[in-house]
Write a protein that holds these residues in place. Structure first.
Motif, PDB file in Angstrom:
ATOM      1  N   ASN A  63      29.094   1.928   2.653  1.00  0.00           N
ATOM      2  CA  ASN A  63      29.128   2.318   1.196  1.00  0.00           C
ATOM      3  C   ASN A  63      28.012   4.206   1.170  1.00  0.00           C
ATOM      4  O   ASN A  63      27.392   4.289   0.955  1.00  0.00           O
ATOM      5  CB  ASN A  63      28.485   2.104  -0.045  1.00  0.00           C
ATOM      6  CG  ASN A  63      27.426   2.565  -1.217  1.00  0.00           C
ATOM      7  OD1 ASN A  63      28.280   3.524  -1.420  1.00  0.00           O
ATOM      8  ND2 ASN A  63      27.379   2.011  -2.227  1.00  0.00           N
ATOM      9  N   LEU A  64      29.438   5.147   1.082  1.00  0.00           N
ATOM     10  CA  LEU A  64      29.283   6.667   1.582  1.00  0.00           C
ATOM     11  C   LEU A  64      27.654   6.936   0.335  1.00  0.00           C
ATOM     12  O   LEU A  64      26.825   7.375   0.610  1.00  0.00           O
ATOM     13  CB  LEU A  64      29.957   7.044   1.908  1.00  0.00           C
ATOM     14  CG  LEU A  64      30.736   6.926   2.772  1.00  0.00           C
ATOM     15  CD1 LEU A  64      32.389   7.702   2.719  1.00  0.00           C
ATOM     16  CD2 LEU A  64      30.306   7.202   4.509  1.00  0.00           C
ATOM     17  N   SER A  65      28.117   6.593  -0.846  1.00  0.00           N
ATOM     18  CA  SER A  65      27.108   7.142  -1.827  1.00  0.00           C
ATOM     19  C   SER A  65      25.609   6.686  -1.765  1.00  0.00           C
ATOM     20  O   SER A  65      24.619   7.469  -1.906  1.00  0.00           O
ATOM     21  CB  SER A  65      27.137   7.153  -3.010  1.00  0.00           C
ATOM     22  OG  SER A  65      27.804   4.984  -3.244  1.00  0.00           O
ATOM     23  N   GLN A  66      25.477   4.643  -1.192  1.00  0.00           N
ATOM     24  CA  GLN A  66      24.372   4.566  -1.689  1.00  0.00           C
ATOM     25  C   GLN A  66      23.755   5.523   0.480  1.00  0.00           C
ATOM     26  O   GLN A  66      22.121   5.904   0.321  1.00  0.00           O
ATOM     27  CB  GLN A  66      24.656   2.379  -1.240  1.00  0.00           C
ATOM     28  CG  GLN A  66      23.290   2.369  -1.545  1.00  0.00           C
ATOM     29  CD  GLN A  66      22.393   2.538  -2.412  1.00  0.00           C
ATOM     30  OE1 GLN A  66      22.928   2.793  -3.529  1.00  0.00           O
ATOM     31  NE2 GLN A  66      21.373   3.029  -2.610  1.00  0.00           N
ATOM     32  N   GLU A  67      24.266   5.351   0.893  1.00  0.00           N
ATOM     33  CA  GLU A  67      23.679   6.478   2.225  1.00  0.00           C
ATOM     34  C   GLU A  67      23.254   7.680   2.403  1.00  0.00           C
ATOM     35  O   GLU A  67      22.264   7.867   2.546  1.00  0.00           O
ATOM     36  CB  GLU A  67      24.999   6.022   3.340  1.00  0.00           C
ATOM     37  CG  GLU A  67      24.885   4.673   4.033  1.00  0.00           C
ATOM     38  CD  GLU A  67      26.015   4.672   5.404  1.00  0.00           C
ATOM     39  OE1 GLU A  67      26.296   6.057   5.471  1.00  0.00           O
ATOM     40  OE2 GLU A  67      27.238   3.694   5.820  1.00  0.00           O
ATOM     41  N   LEU A  68      24.284   8.235   1.311  1.00  0.00           N
ATOM     42  CA  LEU A  68      23.513   9.459   0.862  1.00  0.00           C
ATOM     43  C   LEU A  68      22.032   9.434   0.714  1.00  0.00           C
ATOM     44  O   LEU A  68      21.732  10.216   0.005  1.00  0.00           O
ATOM     45  CB  LEU A  68      24.624  10.260  -0.035  1.00  0.00           C
ATOM     46  CG  LEU A  68      23.864  11.516  -0.366  1.00  0.00           C
ATOM     47  CD1 LEU A  68      24.153  12.901   0.702  1.00  0.00           C
ATOM     48  CD2 LEU A  68      25.332  11.800  -1.312  1.00  0.00           C
ATOM     49  N   ILE A  69      22.238   8.726  -0.932  1.00  0.00           N
ATOM     50  CA  ILE A  69      21.234   8.743  -1.487  1.00  0.00           C
ATOM     51  C   ILE A  69      20.228   7.874  -0.334  1.00  0.00           C
ATOM     52  O   ILE A  69      19.162   8.492  -1.054  1.00  0.00           O
ATOM     53  CB  ILE A  69      21.061   7.320  -3.344  1.00  0.00           C
ATOM     54  CG1 ILE A  69      22.695   7.582  -3.500  1.00  0.00           C
ATOM     55  CG2 ILE A  69      20.040   6.869  -3.262  1.00  0.00           C
ATOM     56  CD1 ILE A  69      22.938   6.438  -4.526  1.00  0.00           C
ATOM     57  N   GLU A  70      19.521   7.157  -0.038  1.00  0.00           N
ATOM     58  CA  GLU A  70      19.599   7.140   0.921  1.00  0.00           C
ATOM     59  C   GLU A  70      18.505   7.947   1.895  1.00  0.00           C
ATOM     60  O   GLU A  70      17.288   8.335   2.194  1.00  0.00           O
ATOM     61  CB  GLU A  70      19.453   6.052   2.059  1.00  0.00           C
ATOM     62  CG  GLU A  70      19.528   4.394   1.310  1.00  0.00           C
ATOM     63  CD  GLU A  70      18.389   4.253   0.678  1.00  0.00           C
ATOM     64  OE1 GLU A  70      16.651   3.830   1.522  1.00  0.00           O
ATOM     65  OE2 GLU A  70      17.769   3.339  -0.237  1.00  0.00           O
ATOM     66  N   GLU A  71      19.582   8.960   2.231  1.00  0.00           N
ATOM     67  CA  GLU A  71      19.238  10.182   3.418  1.00  0.00           C
ATOM     68  C   GLU A  71      18.338  10.799   2.136  1.00  0.00           C
ATOM     69  O   GLU A  71      17.289  11.713   2.772  1.00  0.00           O
ATOM     70  CB  GLU A  71      20.312  10.590   3.482  1.00  0.00           C
ATOM     71  CG  GLU A  71      21.028  10.108   4.703  1.00  0.00           C
ATOM     72  CD  GLU A  71      22.433  10.645   5.051  1.00  0.00           C
ATOM     73  OE1 GLU A  71      22.262  11.778   4.911  1.00  0.00           O
ATOM     74  OE2 GLU A  71      23.135  10.163   5.443  1.00  0.00           O
ATOM     75  N   ARG A  72      18.589  11.473   0.830  1.00  0.00           N
ATOM     76  CA  ARG A  72      18.023  12.483   0.186  1.00  0.00           C
ATOM     77  C   ARG A  72      16.302  11.845  -0.284  1.00  0.00           C
ATOM     78  O   ARG A  72      15.535  12.055  -0.592  1.00  0.00           O
ATOM     79  CB  ARG A  72      18.831  12.021  -1.149  1.00  0.00           C
ATOM     80  CG  ARG A  72      19.991  13.088  -0.866  1.00  0.00           C
ATOM     81  CD  ARG A  72      19.728  14.755  -1.286  1.00  0.00           C
ATOM     82  NE  ARG A  72      21.095  14.976  -0.890  1.00  0.00           N
ATOM     83  CZ  ARG A  72      22.184  15.650  -0.997  1.00  0.00           C
ATOM     84  NH1 ARG A  72      22.052  15.841  -2.117  1.00  0.00           N
ATOM     85  NH2 ARG A  72      23.423  16.163  -0.952  1.00  0.00           N
TER      86      ARG A  72
END
Length: 79
Positions: A63-72
């Motif tokens: 889930n790339l969007s979830q990964e991006l949210i976590e990184e942010r």
């Protein structure tokens, strides 16, 4: 004679579906059909094509969007 610009659909079984304007009386008409070289690319088709390309490299289980949210979120904690 009347010129109409309409969108037609060719189905998987080769049928031509015409969505006619509602201001035409019911009846049979002689018509000339000119098709463009390529079908209309809808947003949905474009998204599906992009997803198919992406799936060659990244599995659907990620889930790339979830990964991006976590990184942010992690970055915001370091600010």
């Amino acid at each position: 004679m009347k010129a109409l610009e309409i969108i037609v659909t060719i189905t998987q079984d080769g049928k031509l579906v015409v969505n006619s304007p509602i201001d035409l009386p019911v009846g049979e008409y002689n018509a000339v059909l000119v098709l463009e070289d390529q079908p209309i690319i809808s947003i949905q088709n474009s998204v599906q094509e992009a997803q198919a390309i992406l799936r060659k490299y990244i599995p659907a289980s990620r889930n790339l969007s979830q990964e991006l949210i976590e990184e942010r979120r992690l970055e915001s904690l370091n600010e």
